[in-house]
Design a protein around this motif. Sequence first.
Motif, PDB file in Angstrom:
ATOM      1  N   GLU A  24       0.861  -1.173   0.000  1.00  0.00           N
ATOM      2  CA  GLU A  24       0.000   0.000   0.000  1.00  0.00           C
ATOM      3  C   GLU A  24       0.901   1.228   0.000  1.00  0.00           C
ATOM      4  OE1 GLU A  24       0.000  -2.074   2.840  1.00  0.00           O
ATOM      5  OE2 GLU A  24       1.275  -0.779   4.011  1.00  0.00           O
ATOM      6  N   GLU A  63       3.729   7.169 -10.545  1.00  0.00           N
ATOM      7  CA  GLU A  63       3.134   5.868 -10.830  1.00  0.00           C
ATOM      8  C   GLU A  63       2.311   5.425  -9.630  1.00  0.00           C
ATOM      9  OE1 GLU A  63       5.898   2.926 -12.147  1.00  0.00           O
ATOM     10  OE2 GLU A  63       7.063   4.400 -13.234  1.00  0.00           O
ATOM     11  N   ARG A  64       1.186   4.809  -9.896  1.00  0.00           N
ATOM     12  CA  ARG A  64       0.337   4.264  -8.839  1.00  0.00           C
ATOM     13  C   ARG A  64       0.031   2.812  -9.155  1.00  0.00           C
ATOM     14  NH1 ARG A  64      -2.589   7.895  -5.380  1.00  0.00           N
ATOM     15  NH2 ARG A  64      -1.995  10.006  -5.878  1.00  0.00           N
ATOM     16  N   PRO A  65       0.007   1.959  -8.119  1.00  0.00           N
ATOM     17  CA  PRO A  65      -0.362   0.561  -8.372  1.00  0.00           C
ATOM     18  C   PRO A  65      -1.820   0.463  -8.806  1.00  0.00           C
ATOM     19  CG  PRO A  65      -0.027   0.957  -6.026  1.00  0.00           C
ATOM     20  CD  PRO A  65       0.333   2.217  -6.756  1.00  0.00           C
ATOM     21  N   GLN A  66      -2.108  -0.429  -9.740  1.00  0.00           N
ATOM     22  CA  GLN A  66      -3.441  -0.548 -10.299  1.00  0.00           C
ATOM     23  C   GLN A  66      -4.210  -1.750  -9.745  1.00  0.00           C
ATOM     24  OE1 GLN A  66      -4.816   1.724 -12.336  1.00  0.00           O
ATOM     25  NE2 GLN A  66      -2.968   2.922 -11.966  1.00  0.00           N
ATOM     26  N   ILE A  67      -3.667  -2.443  -8.726  1.00  0.00           N
ATOM     27  CA  ILE A  67      -4.308  -3.646  -8.212  1.00  0.00           C
ATOM     28  C   ILE A  67      -5.686  -3.342  -7.612  1.00  0.00           C
ATOM     29  CG2 ILE A  67      -3.195  -3.554  -5.950  1.00  0.00           C
ATOM     30  CD1 ILE A  67      -3.824  -6.744  -7.944  1.00  0.00           C
ATOM     31  N   GLU A  68      -5.839  -2.208  -6.952  1.00  0.00           N
ATOM     32  CA  GLU A  68      -7.136  -1.877  -6.362  1.00  0.00           C
ATOM     33  C   GLU A  68      -8.209  -1.723  -7.433  1.00  0.00           C
ATOM     34  OE1 GLU A  68      -4.038  -0.040  -3.630  1.00  0.00           O
ATOM     35  OE2 GLU A  68      -4.328  -0.122  -5.771  1.00  0.00           O
ATOM     36  N   LEU A  69      -7.891  -1.007  -8.475  1.00  0.00           N
ATOM     37  CA  LEU A  69      -8.841  -0.822  -9.564  1.00  0.00           C
ATOM     38  C   LEU A  69      -9.191  -2.149 -10.220  1.00  0.00           C
ATOM     39  CD1 LEU A  69     -10.489   1.041 -11.364  1.00  0.00           C
ATOM     40  CD2 LEU A  69      -8.448   1.379 -12.764  1.00  0.00           C
ATOM     41  N   ALA A  70      -8.211  -2.999 -10.425  1.00  0.00           N
ATOM     42  CA  ALA A  70      -8.456  -4.302 -11.045  1.00  0.00           C
ATOM     43  C   ALA A  70      -9.373  -5.151 -10.180  1.00  0.00           C
ATOM     44  CB  ALA A  70      -7.132  -5.017 -11.292  1.00  0.00           C
TER      45      ALA A  70
END
Length: 175
Positions: free
Chosen positions: A107, A139-146
């Motif tokens: 996170e 850059e932001r991780p995209q795991i939450e959106l996925a």
Amino acid sequence: MRRSMPVALVLGLALSLSAGLAAVAHEGSGEAKVQVEPAAVTAGETVVLAGSGLEPDSDRVLVLVGGDLTVALGIVKTDAEGMFSQALTIPAHLPSGTFELQAIGDETLTTPLSVTAAAGGAAATSGPPDAGSTIMPRERPQIELALIIVLIAMVIGVGGWLAWRAERFGGSHPA
């Protein structure tokens, strides 16, 4: 058809609740945090960023974000208790403003940092940044959106299947 509608509603609510719980669980229990001392500096000075309540023995990417700038500050590893403490030199070329120090891992944890431009420094002129700092796009991780998209697709798919099943088999059960 009368039986399948309540089942569809209960299943839809259960899936929606599970999606909400997954989002809350991802945010964590509020224990994980980062702090900076001092919280206000002049560009070129050093601060100490400390984190606690994190995953033990894990890497965190440290960045400074503000305005149109993202400055990579390195990587730090948490100890066995999930803590770290890292001295960071704030680049001398930064303009005055409120920035955000981020510790990115599973996170992203943030803490604000107020920076005052160095008098007569690189911020006053439009010279190049320090050789030791790297400016990179944010850059932001995209795991939450996925995860959210997958859960919504599951809810829509199950709802559609239940509606199709209710229409197809609605009149064939014995009265």
